[in-house]
Design a protein around this motif. Structure first.
Motif, PDB file in Angstrom:
ATOM      1  N   LEU A 114     109.013 -16.741  56.444  1.00 49.55           N
ATOM      2  CA  LEU A 114     107.903 -17.596  56.027  1.00 49.55           C
ATOM      3  C   LEU A 114     106.637 -16.767  55.879  1.00 49.55           C
ATOM      4  N   SER A 115     105.839 -17.128  54.878  1.00 55.06           N
ATOM      5  CA  SER A 115     104.651 -16.334  54.572  1.00 55.06           C
ATOM      6  C   SER A 115     103.470 -17.220  54.232  1.00 55.06           C
ATOM      7  N   ILE A 116     102.289 -16.736  54.551  1.00 54.89           N
ATOM      8  CA  ILE A 116     101.062 -17.305  54.002  1.00 54.89           C
ATOM      9  C   ILE A 116     100.933 -16.759  52.583  1.00 54.89           C
ATOM     10  N   THR A 117     100.774 -17.637  51.608  1.00 54.46           N
ATOM     11  CA  THR A 117     100.741 -17.210  50.206  1.00 54.46           C
ATOM     12  C   THR A 117      99.350 -17.252  49.588  1.00 54.46           C
ATOM     13  N   GLY A 118      98.421 -17.933  50.239  1.00 55.03           N
ATOM     14  CA  GLY A 118      97.068 -17.986  49.700  1.00 55.03           C
ATOM     15  C   GLY A 118      96.095 -18.562  50.705  1.00 55.03           C
ATOM     16  N   ILE A 119      94.851 -18.106  50.635  1.00 52.98           N
ATOM     17  CA  ILE A 119      93.823 -18.605  51.546  1.00 52.98           C
ATOM     18  C   ILE A 119      92.452 -18.363  50.923  1.00 52.98           C
ATOM     19  N   GLU A 120      91.553 -19.298  51.143  1.00 50.15           N
ATOM     20  CA  GLU A 120      90.157 -19.125  50.744  1.00 50.15           C
ATOM     21  C   GLU A 120      89.282 -19.838  51.755  1.00 50.15           C
ATOM     22  N   VAL A 121      88.207 -19.177  52.170  1.00 56.26           N
ATOM     23  CA  VAL A 121      87.273 -19.768  53.120  1.00 56.26           C
ATOM     24  C   VAL A 121      85.890 -19.801  52.500  1.00 56.26           C
ATOM     25  N   ILE A 156      96.862 -10.074  51.749  1.00 59.85           N
ATOM     26  CA  ILE A 156      98.030 -10.565  52.477  1.00 59.85           C
ATOM     27  C   ILE A 156      98.996  -9.411  52.693  1.00 59.85           C
ATOM     28  N   SER A 157      99.334  -9.153  53.944  1.00 65.33           N
ATOM     29  CA  SER A 157     100.286  -8.098  54.282  1.00 65.33           C
ATOM     30  C   SER A 157     101.559  -8.736  54.818  1.00 65.33           C
ATOM     31  N   GLU A 158     102.615  -8.708  54.003  1.00 67.78           N
ATOM     32  CA  GLU A 158     103.899  -9.249  54.438  1.00 67.78           C
ATOM     33  C   GLU A 158     104.465  -8.425  55.590  1.00 67.78           C
ATOM     34  N   SER A 159     104.286  -7.101  55.520  1.00 69.84           N
ATOM     35  CA  SER A 159     104.876  -6.228  56.534  1.00 69.84           C
ATOM     36  C   SER A 159     104.229  -6.408  57.899  1.00 69.84           C
ATOM     37  N   GLU A 160     102.928  -6.709  57.923  1.00 72.77           N
ATOM     38  CA  GLU A 160     102.217  -6.871  59.192  1.00 72.77           C
ATOM     39  C   GLU A 160     102.050  -8.339  59.585  1.00 72.77           C
ATOM     40  N   SER A 161     102.429  -9.258  58.684  1.00 67.80           N
ATOM     41  CA  SER A 161     102.239 -10.701  58.904  1.00 67.80           C
ATOM     42  C   SER A 161     100.775 -11.011  59.208  1.00 67.80           C
ATOM     43  N   THR A 162      99.905 -10.464  58.366  1.00 55.37           N
ATOM     44  CA  THR A 162      98.470 -10.689  58.532  1.00 55.37           C
ATOM     45  C   THR A 162      97.833 -11.053  57.198  1.00 55.37           C
ATOM     46  N   VAL A 163      96.734 -11.781  57.288  1.00 57.42           N
ATOM     47  CA  VAL A 163      95.883 -12.050  56.134  1.00 57.42           C
ATOM     48  C   VAL A 163      94.473 -11.633  56.525  1.00 57.42           C
ATOM     49  N   THR A 164      93.879 -10.749  55.739  1.00 52.72           N
ATOM     50  CA  THR A 164      92.525 -10.288  56.029  1.00 52.72           C
ATOM     51  C   THR A 164      91.557 -10.910  55.035  1.00 52.72           C
ATOM     52  N   VAL A 165      90.546 -11.573  55.571  1.00 53.31           N
ATOM     53  CA  VAL A 165      89.542 -12.251  54.753  1.00 53.31           C
ATOM     54  C   VAL A 165      88.200 -11.567  54.984  1.00 53.31           C
ATOM     55  N   THR A 166      87.558 -11.154  53.907  1.00 51.29           N
ATOM     56  CA  THR A 166      86.240 -10.531  54.014  1.00 51.29           C
ATOM     57  C   THR A 166      85.164 -11.602  53.889  1.00 51.29           C
ATOM     58  N   LEU A 167      84.281 -11.642  54.874  1.00 47.87           N
ATOM     59  CA  LEU A 167      83.215 -12.641  54.919  1.00 47.87           C
ATOM     60  C   LEU A 167      81.893 -12.029  54.470  1.00 47.87           C
ATOM     61  N   GLN A 168      81.095 -12.827  53.790  1.00 44.86           N
ATOM     62  CA  GLN A 168      79.755 -12.384  53.435  1.00 44.86           C
ATOM     63  C   GLN A 168      78.923 -12.198  54.703  1.00 44.86           C
ATOM     64  N   ILE A 194      95.234 -14.418  60.973  1.00 39.57           N
ATOM     65  CA  ILE A 194      94.156 -14.355  59.987  1.00 39.57           C
ATOM     66  C   ILE A 194      93.045 -13.517  60.603  1.00 39.57           C
ATOM     67  N   ILE A 195      92.687 -12.446  59.920  1.00 35.99           N
ATOM     68  CA  ILE A 195      91.709 -11.495  60.446  1.00 35.99           C
ATOM     69  C   ILE A 195      90.436 -11.579  59.615  1.00 35.99           C
ATOM     70  N   GLY A 196      89.327 -11.787  60.280  1.00 35.61           N
ATOM     71  CA  GLY A 196      88.041 -11.814  59.603  1.00 35.61           C
ATOM     72  C   GLY A 196      87.411 -10.433  59.584  1.00 35.61           C
ATOM     73  N   ASN A 197      87.036  -9.985  58.410  1.00 37.32           N
ATOM     74  CA  ASN A 197      86.363  -8.696  58.255  1.00 37.32           C
ATOM     75  C   ASN A 197      84.972  -8.967  57.696  1.00 37.32           C
ATOM     76  N   GLN A 198      83.945  -8.590  58.441  1.00 37.95           N
ATOM     77  CA  GLN A 198      82.577  -8.883  58.010  1.00 37.95           C
ATOM     78  C   GLN A 198      81.744  -7.602  58.021  1.00 37.95           C
ATOM     79  N   PRO A 199      81.818  -6.836  56.941  1.00 39.87           N
ATOM     80  CA  PRO A 199      81.020  -5.606  56.889  1.00 39.87           C
ATOM     81  C   PRO A 199      79.536  -5.917  56.753  1.00 39.87           C
ATOM     82  N   ILE A 200      78.733  -5.259  57.560  1.00 43.97           N
ATOM     83  CA  ILE A 200      77.277  -5.387  57.498  1.00 43.97           C
ATOM     84  C   ILE A 200      76.714  -4.054  57.012  1.00 43.97           C
ATOM     85  N   ALA A 201      75.938  -4.095  55.947  1.00 49.11           N
ATOM     86  CA  ALA A 201      75.350  -2.864  55.402  1.00 49.11           C
ATOM     87  C   ALA A 201      74.127  -2.494  56.236  1.00 49.11           C
ATOM     88  N   ARG A 202      74.372  -1.772  57.326  1.00 49.13           N
ATOM     89  CA  ARG A 202      73.282  -1.378  58.223  1.00 49.13           C
ATOM     90  C   ARG A 202      72.652  -0.069  57.748  1.00 49.13           C
TER      91      ARG A 202
END
Length: 540
Positions: free
Chosen positions: A33-40, A49-61, A110-118
């Motif tokens: 079973l897989s997550i096939t799509g996501i939007e926040v 979406i990484s099938e091999s790691e079973s992760t979804v990485t979402v980049t946040l503003q 589901i992994i949240g990635n929030q880069p801040i341009a410091r």
């Protein structure tokens, strides 16, 4: 009467006992079973979406509160159930676990990635500032000729866009405390209702005005890294080991990022030791030594070597090196007429060879099969699905793949549910290349070693190559969705994600149907390929 009741009671007891002894040996179906799509809300770009790691990485503003993220859309394998649904507010300040269920449970994150341009910019700074986000520490160095007591903070951004520093927008007035080796100040950073942090600013005095940080040698290319003073001309000198004379690297190869600078130096000799040094203004850094390496070897890049094993046509010579393979092992289960990848005498003009490869997509009985050719091994057929091993041992650093192709497209008529929207669209061919640092796995049945296992599935829930795999060092692809009637040269530039990682494997995959591993494409789509080659240098 009592005898009758007694017999009934005994019968019930025996029935109960026997029912407890009956074992259900029918296994549940195992459906990955897989997550096939996501939007926040507040998402930047597409989810990875990484099938091999079973992760979804979402980049946040930057301005999104990661603890209160609203899930707008969320899709997963058909017929499965999920512990998460769209319209839910989730906390992505740490990985969020989701369970998908259908016969078995599958854990995803589901992994949240929030880069801040410091940024922190100090007048007469050496190199760029560094930020320790966990400890809220920003550090910078000033050139050796500067005085710590004359520090001027010219720009500061430590939080999301619009955050306040000590209650003001922009660069605040800070109070420096001076120590023997550094100066230090603190800043209170706030934003909305989720950022309330106290940062420490620390400025050191360097004993140099320029630093030669590192050098990575490939084959005909080197990557040089240095730090200097941003307001001056910065770059590198280079020479062969043992030479007395330095050569200044042309500025067109140098990229500046504040006080950090990088040079991509082409046209070097393979298997050669060099010395380099950074310069900033009239100051030079320490000498760093590095060596280039040798080119890699990939057999049968002209697709001249073929032989037949029973029903299967194979892209290597009889008793030769098995480096390439095809899906012919699966497509010919019923008949040798169903080889989907063959040799052909239709070669590209000017070729010194006599053969090329032709990849033909077709429907075989009830399933679609894409014409394909890849570095690796076709391991086995499970039911009507294939198990493939992509990649072979390879330790060099190519910059591009070149070759010749032509293509005849057709309208897609075969598609699984996931790609149903592609029906009646022209099919697309693809050539992709990946270089990575996977640990090669040996097939116990054949002794062959490959890098990435792929398991196709007509539900789209198998195990597939993921071009966002963390093991990938470089990747590139070429696609074409229109007729190309004559052999045409193509070039796939490898985009490197790091210059200092050591490759272990090379993957090259060609397919007449881009989504063929999902049993989606156009019967009749045909691709011809000839005379592949790897290059190891960059043009000017």
């Amino acid at each position: 009467m009592w005898n009758t009741l007694y017999r009934i009671a005994i019968s019930i007891m025996l029935a109960g006992t026997l029912s407890c002894c009956i074992k259900n040996d029918i296994p549940f179906a195992k459906v990955p079973l897989s997550i096939t799509g996501i939007e926040v809300e507040g998402q930047s770009g597409s989810a990875v979406i990484s099938e091999s790691e079973s992760t979804v990485t979402v980049t946040l503003q930057e301005t999104v509160n990661p603890k209160k993220v609203m899930l707008k859309t969320f899709t997963y394998t058909e017929k499965a159930s999920s512990t998460l649904t769209a319209g839910t507010e989730i906390d992505l300040s740490q990985p969020y676990e989701v369970t998908l269920s259908l016969y078995q449970d599958y854990k995803w994150e589901i992994i949240g990635n929030q880069p801040i341009a410091r940024r922190m910019i100090i007048d007469r700074q050496l190199g760029n500032s560094e930020f320790d986000v966990e400890n809220h520490l920003a550090t910078a160095s000033i050139r050796k000729s500067a005085d710590l007591k004359d520090i001027v903070l010219s720009d500061l951004k430590l939080g999301p866009e619009g955050a306040l520093n000590d209650g003001v927008s922009g660069t605040p007035e800070v109070q420096w405390t001076f120590y023997r080796d550094f100066a230090q100040a603190s800043v209170h950073v706030t934003f909305s209702d989720f950022v309330d942090e106290t940062w420490t600013l620390r400025v050191y005095k360097s004993d140099k005005d320029v630093v030669t940080e590192s050098a990575d040698g490939w084959v005909n290319v080197a990557w040089l890294y240095g730090a200097g003073v941003a307001e001056t001309e910065c770059g590198f000198d280079i020479r062969e080991d043992g030479s007395e004379d330095w050569t200044r690297v042309d500025q067109k190869y140098v990229t500046m990022d504040g006080g950090q600078f990088t040079a991509r130096v082409p046209h070097l000799k393979a298997n050669t030791t060099y010395e380099c040094r950074a310069y900033s203004g009239d100051q030079v850094g320490d000498v760093v030594t590095f060596s280039t390496t040798e080119t890699g070897s990939v057999p049968n890049m002209g697709f001249e070597d073929w032989h037949q094993e029973e029903k299967v046509i194979c892209p290597w010579a009889q008793d030769g090196t098995r480096f390439w393979d095809t899906g012919n092992h699966g497509s010919t289960t019923l008949s040798e007429k169903d080889n989907i990848t063959l040799s052909t005498e239709d070669i590209r003009p000017g070729s010194t060879g006599k053969l090329a490869a032709v990849l033909k997509s077709q429907k075989i009985v009830v399933k679609f099969a894409a014409g394909n050719l890849f570095i690796g091994e076709y391991k086995e057929t499970k039911g009507t699905n294939g198990v493939l091993g992509f990649g072979r041992s390879f330790t060099s650093y190519p910059t591009r793949l070149k070759g010749y192709f032509k293509y005849q497209t057709a309208l897609i008529t075969e598609a699984i549910d996931k790609y149903a929207s592609l029906k009646n669209q022209p099919d697309t061919c693809i050539v992709w290349v990946a270089l990575g640092d996977w640990e090669l796995q040996e097939n116990p049945n054949s002794g062959e070693k490959t890098a990435v296992e792929v398991q196709t599935d007509d539900k789209g829930t198998g195990k597939y190559f993921d071009k966002n795999d963390s093991h990938i060092i470089a990747y590139g692809e070429m696609t074409c969705g229109e007729n190309v009637n004559e052999y045409t040269p193509f070039s796939v530039e490898l985009e490197y994600r790091a210059t200092n990682r050591k490759p272990t494997a090379l993957l090259i995959v060609c397919s007449a149907s881009k989504y063929g591993d999902y049993f989606t494409g156009a019967p009749g789509a045909t691709m011809w390929v000839d005379d592949f080659s790897l290059e190891y240098d960059y043009d000017d």
